[in-house]
Design an enzyme around this catalytic site. Structure first.
Site, PDB file in Angstrom:
ATOM      1  N   ASN A  13      14.460 -27.078  44.226  1.00 42.37           N
ATOM      2  CA  ASN A  13      13.262 -26.405  43.728  1.00 42.37           C
ATOM      3  C   ASN A  13      12.093 -27.380  43.854  1.00 42.37           C
ATOM      4  OD1 ASN A  13      11.230 -25.254  42.241  1.00 42.37           O
ATOM      5  ND2 ASN A  13      12.456 -24.936  40.384  1.00 42.37           N
ATOM      6  N   LYS A  20      13.109 -30.329  41.437  1.00 47.97           N
ATOM      7  CA  LYS A  20      14.303 -30.195  40.601  1.00 47.97           C
ATOM      8  C   LYS A  20      15.453 -29.867  41.541  1.00 47.97           C
ATOM      9  CE  LYS A  20      12.225 -28.028  36.553  1.00 47.97           C
ATOM     10  NZ  LYS A  20      12.062 -26.749  35.879  1.00 47.97           N
ATOM     11  N   ARG A  92      14.506 -22.540  46.015  1.00 48.77           N
ATOM     12  CA  ARG A  92      13.681 -21.641  45.224  1.00 48.77           C
ATOM     13  C   ARG A  92      12.298 -21.592  45.870  1.00 48.77           C
ATOM     14  NH1 ARG A  92       9.535 -22.926  40.635  1.00 48.77           N
ATOM     15  NH2 ARG A  92       9.120 -20.817  39.917  1.00 48.77           N
ATOM     16  N   HIS A 181       8.750 -15.285  38.547  1.00 48.77           N
ATOM     17  CA  HIS A 181       9.916 -15.463  37.660  1.00 48.77           C
ATOM     18  C   HIS A 181      10.998 -14.404  37.911  1.00 48.77           C
ATOM     19  CE1 HIS A 181       6.978 -17.333  34.490  1.00 48.77           C
ATOM     20  NE2 HIS A 181       7.515 -18.301  35.232  1.00 48.77           N
ATOM     21  N   ARG A 242      -2.268 -21.689  30.712  1.00 49.43           N
ATOM     22  CA  ARG A 242      -2.939 -20.571  31.399  1.00 49.43           C
ATOM     23  C   ARG A 242      -3.347 -19.499  30.390  1.00 49.43           C
ATOM     24  NH1 ARG A 242       1.752 -19.677  35.633  1.00 49.43           N
ATOM     25  NH2 ARG A 242       2.448 -21.782  35.195  1.00 49.43           N
ATOM     26  N   ASP A 284       2.439 -27.690  24.747  1.00 43.53           N
ATOM     27  CA  ASP A 284       3.874 -27.667  24.465  1.00 43.53           C
ATOM     28  C   ASP A 284       4.118 -26.960  23.129  1.00 43.53           C
ATOM     29  OD1 ASP A 284       6.498 -28.770  23.394  1.00 43.53           O
ATOM     30  OD2 ASP A 284       6.455 -29.624  25.408  1.00 43.53           O
ATOM     31  N   GLU A 388      18.112 -20.354  36.426  1.00 46.16           N
ATOM     32  CA  GLU A 388      17.625 -19.961  37.743  1.00 46.16           C
ATOM     33  C   GLU A 388      18.395 -20.677  38.859  1.00 46.16           C
ATOM     34  OE1 GLU A 388      13.836 -20.686  35.794  1.00 46.16           O
ATOM     35  OE2 GLU A 388      12.933 -19.362  37.285  1.00 46.16           O
TER      36      GLU A 388
HETATM   37  P1  ADP Z   1       9.580 -24.583  32.553  1.00 44.26           P
HETATM   38  O1  ADP Z   1       8.685 -23.419  32.748  1.00 44.26           O
HETATM   39  O2  ADP Z   1       8.961 -25.885  32.957  1.00 44.26           O
HETATM   40  O3  ADP Z   1      10.994 -24.391  33.049  1.00 44.26           O
HETATM   41  P2  ADP Z   1      10.829 -24.465  29.926  1.00 44.26           P
HETATM   42  O4  ADP Z   1      11.548 -23.175  30.169  1.00 44.26           O
HETATM   43  O5  ADP Z   1      11.621 -25.701  29.785  1.00 44.26           O
HETATM   44  O6  ADP Z   1       9.662 -24.688  30.952  1.00 44.26           O
HETATM   45  O7  ADP Z   1       9.967 -24.239  28.579  1.00 44.26           O
HETATM   46  C1  ADP Z   1       9.089 -25.193  28.117  1.00 44.26           C
HETATM   47  C2  ADP Z   1       8.497 -24.679  26.795  1.00 44.26           C
HETATM   48  O8  ADP Z   1       9.591 -24.451  25.872  1.00 44.26           O
HETATM   49  C3  ADP Z   1       7.569 -25.687  26.146  1.00 44.26           C
HETATM   50  O9  ADP Z   1       6.431 -25.024  25.608  1.00 44.26           O
HETATM   51  C4  ADP Z   1       8.430 -26.231  25.022  1.00 44.26           C
HETATM   52  O10 ADP Z   1       7.662 -26.692  23.934  1.00 44.26           O
HETATM   53  C5  ADP Z   1       9.207 -25.002  24.624  1.00 44.26           C
HETATM   54  N1  ADP Z   1      10.362 -25.368  23.797  1.00 44.26           N
HETATM   55  C6  ADP Z   1      11.444 -26.089  24.130  1.00 44.26           C
HETATM   56  N2  ADP Z   1      12.234 -26.292  23.034  1.00 44.26           N
HETATM   57  C7  ADP Z   1      11.607 -25.688  21.995  1.00 44.26           C
HETATM   58  C8  ADP Z   1      11.898 -25.528  20.593  1.00 44.26           C
HETATM   59  N3  ADP Z   1      13.003 -26.055  20.049  1.00 44.26           N
HETATM   60  N4  ADP Z   1      11.012 -24.834  19.839  1.00 44.26           N
HETATM   61  C9  ADP Z   1       9.890 -24.312  20.371  1.00 44.26           C
HETATM   62  N5  ADP Z   1       9.562 -24.423  21.662  1.00 44.26           N
HETATM   63  C10 ADP Z   1      10.406 -25.099  22.470  1.00 44.26           C
END
Ligand code: ADP
Length: 409
Positions: A13, A20, A92, A181, A242, A284, A388
């Site tokens: 990816n 990744k 991907r 997605h 976004r 985050d 994925e």
């Molecule tokens: P990506 O789109 O990069 O694959 P992820 O699916 O890993 O992203 O999701 C990242 C988001 O998930 C971030 O906003 C992160 O803060 C949130 N996240 C991960 N663990 C938790 C948690 N325990 N509680 C709340 N949000 C979380």
């Protein structure tokens, strides 16, 4: 080490600034190695990987995507030796435009079409092309498959994929809604069907993929009928950085009143908005949630906005369904944030959605991830971990078994 008779699929990816990867052993699906090369192209680039259970870290200073991928392959060869038996590679691909309705075996014509879609995904598709070319160079003769984020949504009917602008922009420039997605929506939809003991082709679902990017999908009888992302991944619900939907006149308003160029507003909407822009704390969700819990009002507002806009996005997509069997939360936020699930569902009462607080608190660990009350007669509410990479490995495997390398190479 004894040579295994199983075979391996490498999933790659290539993101805008990262790579990744995961190496799966088929047919069981064990992960032999996986990792992430981050900040690719910068002086801080680094590769973190786990090979056969051993964590490794390699610096990649100022390497481009091609060299970063060569380093990943070198690390796999050095650490797995003759246990490395890659029989196929799955990539991907973010944008397949209208060219691809499903996964496809990669040849030169396919690479050209992926490259042509670069104007629709300028940060991603050029990196994908480089990744594919490097993989062909490192593994000549190994079949490669492209799995597209957009493919699952190619079933959208015209009334869902067109914008209400002059039709000629669709005809001349393919301006339309594509959605992203798709691999994740498709995967969690199938997992939901398995958990409910029903055929995927008979289910009506709303799936919410909530990671750094967020989107919602309406699935009817196993087919994507509508989704919240559009021409680009900016449209739709609120995300980490976004904005999601805004008034399309915003660019002009900000140009006239704040002197922002088109490019500055575009950057603001893509990189400085969403959770980050509203909270002023972070993109985050963990950091925003922690700030809200310790009394930061803007962080709390960002969470309320996120949940409300998500619920609104789901309700809008319900227009594409004739009934609703379940809603599914996935992605880092969807899988881990009980607060977001509960606040979102609180706006979905009109669909008969109910959440059991105790089940929601332990979601993911509970049976089949169902968080609606056992007594609910409304749609099920489910939490399902997305995967994925595994979906890409499976699509690669099934495509090549239908179209074996010797038949088409
Ligand atoms: P990506 O789109 O990069 O694959 P992820 O699916 O890993 O992203 O999701 C990242 C988001 O998930 C971030 O906003 C992160 O803060 C949130 N996240 C991960 N663990 C938790 C948690 N325990 N509680 C709340 N949000 C979380």
């Amino acid at each position: 080490m004894e040579k295994s008779h199983q075979h391996q699929i490498l999933v790659i990816n290539c993101g805008s600034s990262s790579i990744k990867f995961a190496l799966f052993e088929l047919p069981k699906g064990d992960v032999v190695a996986n990792g992430l090369a981050d900040r690719v192209g910068t002086a801080d680039a680094a590769l973190d990987l786990v090979v056969a259970g051993h964590p490794l870290q390699i610096t990649l200073a100022a390497q481009d995507h091609g060299n970063a991928l060569r380093e990943i392959i070198k690390a796999l060869e050095a650490n797995l030796g003759d246990r490395l038996e890659i029989t196929a590679i799955g990539h991907r691909i973010v944008h397949g435009g209208e060219f691809f309705r499903s996964a496809v075996r990669i040849n030169e014509a396919v690479v050209k079409q992926i490259d042509e879609c670069s104007k629709l995904a300028p940060l991603h598709n050029p990196a994908h092309v480089l990744g594919i070319r490097t993989a062909f160079e490192c593994f000549p003769g190994v079949p490669q498959v492209a799995v597209f984020d957009t493919a699952f949504h190619q079933t959208l009917p015209p009334h869902a994929f067109l914008y209400a602008i002059p039709y000629e922009y669709y005809e001349t420039l393919a301006v339309r809604r594509y959605g992203m997605h798709g691999t994740s929506h498709h995967f969690v939809g199938m997992q939901a069907a398995a958990a409910l003991g029903r055929p995927f082709e008979s289910l009506s679902l709303l799936t919410a993929h909530l990671g750094n990017g967020c989107s919602v999908c309406a699935i009817r009888d196993g087919i994507s009928m509508d989704t919240s992302m559009g021409l680009t991944p900016l449209e739709g619900v609120m995300m980490g950085t976004r904005s999601g939907d805004v008034d399309p006149n915003l660019h002009l308003f900000l140009q006239e009143n704040a002197g922002l160029s088109l490019e500055q507003t575009t950057t603001m909407l893509n990189r400085k908005s969403g959770l980050l822009g509203v909270s002023g704390v972070s993109n985050d969700m963990r950091a925003v949630s922690a700030a809200a819990a310790s009394g930061n009002a803007r962080a709390a507002l960002a969470i309320d906005l996120f949940s409300y806009r998500l619920a609104k996005g789901m309700l809008a997509l319900a227009a594409a369904l004739d009934r609703l069997d379940a809603i599914v939360f996935t992605g880092g936020i969807g899988e881990n944030s009980a607060v977001i699930r509960s606040k979102t569902c609180a706006h979905l009462g009109i669909l008969g959605i109910q959440v059991d607080d105790a089940r929601n608190a332990v979601a993911g660990k509970s049976s089949e991830g169902i968080i609606s009350p056992a007594s609910s007669s409304g749609p099920q509410v489910m939490v399902i971990a997305t995967n994925e990479e595994w979906m890409i490995a499976r699509s690669t495997e099934s495509l090549l078994s239908e179209d074996p390398p010797s038949a088409s190479s």
